[in-house]
Write a protein that holds these residues in place. Structure first.
Motif, PDB file in Angstrom:
ATOM      1  N   TRP A  81       0.819  -1.203   0.000  1.00 12.10           N
ATOM      2  CA  TRP A  81       0.000   0.000   0.000  1.00 12.10           C
ATOM      3  C   TRP A  81       0.858   1.261   0.000  1.00 12.10           C
ATOM      4  CZ3 TRP A  81      -0.297   3.696   3.948  1.00 12.10           C
ATOM      5  CH2 TRP A  81      -1.272   4.679   3.758  1.00 12.10           C
ATOM      6  N   ASP A 109       2.436   1.735  -3.437  1.00 12.81           N
ATOM      7  CA  ASP A 109       1.441   2.206  -4.396  1.00 12.81           C
ATOM      8  C   ASP A 109       1.105   3.665  -4.124  1.00 12.81           C
ATOM      9  OD1 ASP A 109      -0.448   1.889  -6.521  1.00 12.81           O
ATOM     10  OD2 ASP A 109      -2.036   1.818  -5.012  1.00 12.81           O
ATOM     11  N   ARG A 158       1.749   6.747  -6.720  1.00 13.87           N
ATOM     12  CA  ARG A 158       0.649   7.628  -7.145  1.00 13.87           C
ATOM     13  C   ARG A 158       0.951   9.080  -6.808  1.00 13.87           C
ATOM     14  NH1 ARG A 158      -5.035   4.551  -5.842  1.00 13.87           N
ATOM     15  NH2 ARG A 158      -4.661   2.797  -7.232  1.00 13.87           N
TER      16      ARG A 158
END
Length: 126
Positions: A74, A77, A81
């Motif tokens: 997580w 990611d 992003r």
């Protein structure tokens, strides 16, 4: 071919210094499980309780490991992003037109609302 200089860090050496070797991890895990088993045995004098507690402890370790892997995925990611958003914002600042002022946006939306109301009224008339 480029050679790494003293200013460029060698990632293999850095990973080896910061990563926990598998052998040490297994020793630490075995030490924790054995100490838990011995503590439970001296507290309860029951082999059955020792087995159940040790299995529960190992299951708890597996759940914690799984949760940490999910957290790392997580975080990775989320970081990628955030990097993409930063790149997008940088590129839009360079090439994009200036954003409209709040008054212009409000005027345009009120114009659209009036036009839609007039269209609705004209549809109701015979």
């Amino acid at each position: 071919m480029l050679r790494p200089t003293s200013s460029q860090p060698d990632l293999r050496r850095q990973t080896r210094r910061t990563a926990l070797p598998f052998r040490i991890f297994c020793r630490a895990l075995g030490l924790v499980l054995c100490s838990t088993a011995l503590t439970v045995y001296f507290a309860s004098h029951s082999i059955g309780t020792v087995v159940v507690t040790t299995l529960a402890c190992s299951l708890l370790f597996q759940l914690a490991y799984f949760a940490s892997v999910l957290f790392l995925i997580w975080r990775s990611d989320w970081a990628s992003r955030a990097g993409q958003r930063a790149e997008y914002l940088d590129s839009s600042k360079e090439a994009g037109p200036a954003p409209p002022h709040l008054d212009e946006v409000t005027n345009e939306s009120s114009d659209l609302l009036q036009r839609d109301q007039m269209l609705a009224i004209s549809l109701l008339l015979p």
